[in-house]
Design a protein around this motif. Structure first.
Motif, short mmCIF file in Angstrom:
data_model
loop_
_atom_site.label_atom_id
_atom_site.label_comp_id
_atom_site.label_asym_id
_atom_site.label_seq_id
_atom_site.Cartn_x
_atom_site.Cartn_y
_atom_site.Cartn_z
N SER A 1 0.83 -1.19 0.00
CA SER A 1 0.00 0.00 0.00
C SER A 1 0.87 1.25 0.00
N ASP A 2 0.28 2.33 -0.49
CA ASP A 2 0.95 3.61 -0.56
C ASP A 2 0.09 4.68 0.08
N THR A 3 0.74 5.64 0.73
CA THR A 3 0.02 6.78 1.27
C THR A 3 -0.07 7.83 0.17
N THR A 4 -1.24 8.42 0.03
CA THR A 4 -1.46 9.45 -0.98
C THR A 4 -2.11 10.65 -0.31
N ASP A 5 -2.19 11.76 -1.01
CA ASP A 5 -2.77 12.96 -0.40
C ASP A 5 -4.18 13.26 -0.89
N SER A 6 -4.71 12.42 -1.81
CA SER A 6 -6.07 12.64 -2.29
C SER A 6 -6.67 11.34 -2.82
N MET A 7 -7.99 11.39 -2.99
CA MET A 7 -8.73 10.22 -3.46
C MET A 7 -9.90 10.72 -4.29
N MET A 8 -10.05 10.19 -5.50
CA MET A 8 -11.13 10.60 -6.39
C MET A 8 -12.38 9.78 -6.10
N CYS A 9 -13.50 10.48 -5.92
CA CYS A 9 -14.80 9.84 -5.70
C CYS A 9 -15.78 10.33 -6.77
N ASP A 10 -16.96 9.75 -6.80
CA ASP A 10 -17.96 10.13 -7.79
C ASP A 10 -18.32 11.61 -7.72
N ASN A 11 -18.35 12.17 -6.51
CA ASN A 11 -18.80 13.56 -6.35
C ASN A 11 -17.68 14.52 -5.99
N GLY A 12 -16.43 14.17 -6.30
CA GLY A 12 -15.33 15.09 -6.06
C GLY A 12 -14.10 14.41 -5.49
N VAL A 13 -13.11 15.23 -5.20
CA VAL A 13 -11.84 14.75 -4.68
C VAL A 13 -11.78 14.98 -3.18
N VAL A 14 -11.39 13.94 -2.46
CA VAL A 14 -11.18 14.02 -1.01
C VAL A 14 -9.70 14.25 -0.77
N PHE B 1 -15.01 14.40 7.95
CA PHE B 1 -15.71 13.16 7.62
C PHE B 1 -16.99 13.41 6.82
N GLN B 2 -17.70 14.50 7.12
CA GLN B 2 -18.94 14.78 6.40
C GLN B 2 -18.65 15.10 4.92
N THR B 3 -17.55 15.79 4.66
CA THR B 3 -17.15 16.07 3.28
C THR B 3 -16.83 14.76 2.56
N VAL B 4 -16.12 13.87 3.24
CA VAL B 4 -15.78 12.57 2.66
C VAL B 4 -17.07 11.81 2.32
N GLN B 5 -17.99 11.79 3.24
CA GLN B 5 -19.25 11.07 3.02
C GLN B 5 -20.06 11.71 1.89
N ASP B 6 -20.06 13.04 1.82
CA ASP B 6 -20.78 13.73 0.74
C ASP B 6 -20.19 13.40 -0.62
N LYS B 7 -18.88 13.31 -0.71
CA LYS B 7 -18.21 13.07 -1.99
C LYS B 7 -18.14 11.60 -2.37
N CYS B 8 -18.00 10.72 -1.36
CA CYS B 8 -17.75 9.29 -1.64
C CYS B 8 -18.89 8.37 -1.22
N GLY B 9 -19.86 8.88 -0.47
CA GLY B 9 -20.93 8.03 0.02
C GLY B 9 -20.52 7.28 1.27
N GLU B 10 -21.36 6.34 1.67
CA GLU B 10 -21.07 5.50 2.85
C GLU B 10 -19.88 4.60 2.54
N PRO B 11 -18.96 4.46 3.47
CA PRO B 11 -17.84 3.55 3.24
C PRO B 11 -18.31 2.09 3.27
N ASN C 1 -10.96 14.77 15.77
CA ASN C 1 -11.91 15.82 15.40
C ASN C 1 -12.67 15.51 14.12
N GLY C 2 -12.41 14.33 13.53
CA GLY C 2 -13.11 13.94 12.31
C GLY C 2 -12.48 14.48 11.04
N LYS C 3 -11.21 14.83 11.12
CA LYS C 3 -10.47 15.39 9.99
C LYS C 3 -9.59 14.30 9.37
N VAL C 4 -9.53 14.24 8.05
CA VAL C 4 -8.69 13.26 7.35
C VAL C 4 -7.22 13.57 7.62
N ILE C 5 -6.50 12.57 8.14
CA ILE C 5 -5.07 12.76 8.39
C ILE C 5 -4.21 11.84 7.51
#
Length: 96
Positions: free
Chosen positions: A27-40, A46-56, A82-86
């Motif tokens: 596995s590799d660490t990356t700084d972003s992830m493409m989802c159907d509704n945008g880039v995380v 976490f709410q932004t992630v869920q809005d862009k990618c849906g339920e995990p 705090n619910g922030k992507v690290i």
């Protein structure tokens, strides 16, 4: 060259070959992830992630896992308290 020397060389060659293969599926660490509704990105909440990618596909404590399909990478997202992507981790082979 003796049979023993040939055996040692062959063993070392196969070991190096195996390590190279294992590294290719790591596995590799990356700084972003493409989802159907945008880039995380790291720093999103976490709410932004869920809005862009849906339920995990899976939630385990502070980790969310997304498996979009057999030919795509699997992503694990780690959140802080705090619910922030690290951290965003990309694994090869979504079919697993």
């Amino acid at each position: 060259m003796s049979k023993r020397e040939i055996g040692i060389i062959l063993t070392l060659f196969l070991l190096v070959l195996g390590l190279g293969h294992a590294r290719g599926i790591a596995s590799d660490t990356t700084d972003s992830m493409m989802c159907d509704n945008g880039v995380v990105r790291i720093g999103d909440f976490f709410q932004t992630v869920q809005d862009k990618c849906g339920e995990p596909d899976k939630k385990e404590g502070k980790f969310w896992r997304y498996n979009p399909g057999p030919s795509l990478p699997v992503y694990s997202i780690e959140f802080d308290e705090n619910g922030k992507v690290i951290r965003i981790i990309e694994d090869q082979g979504g079919g697993q």
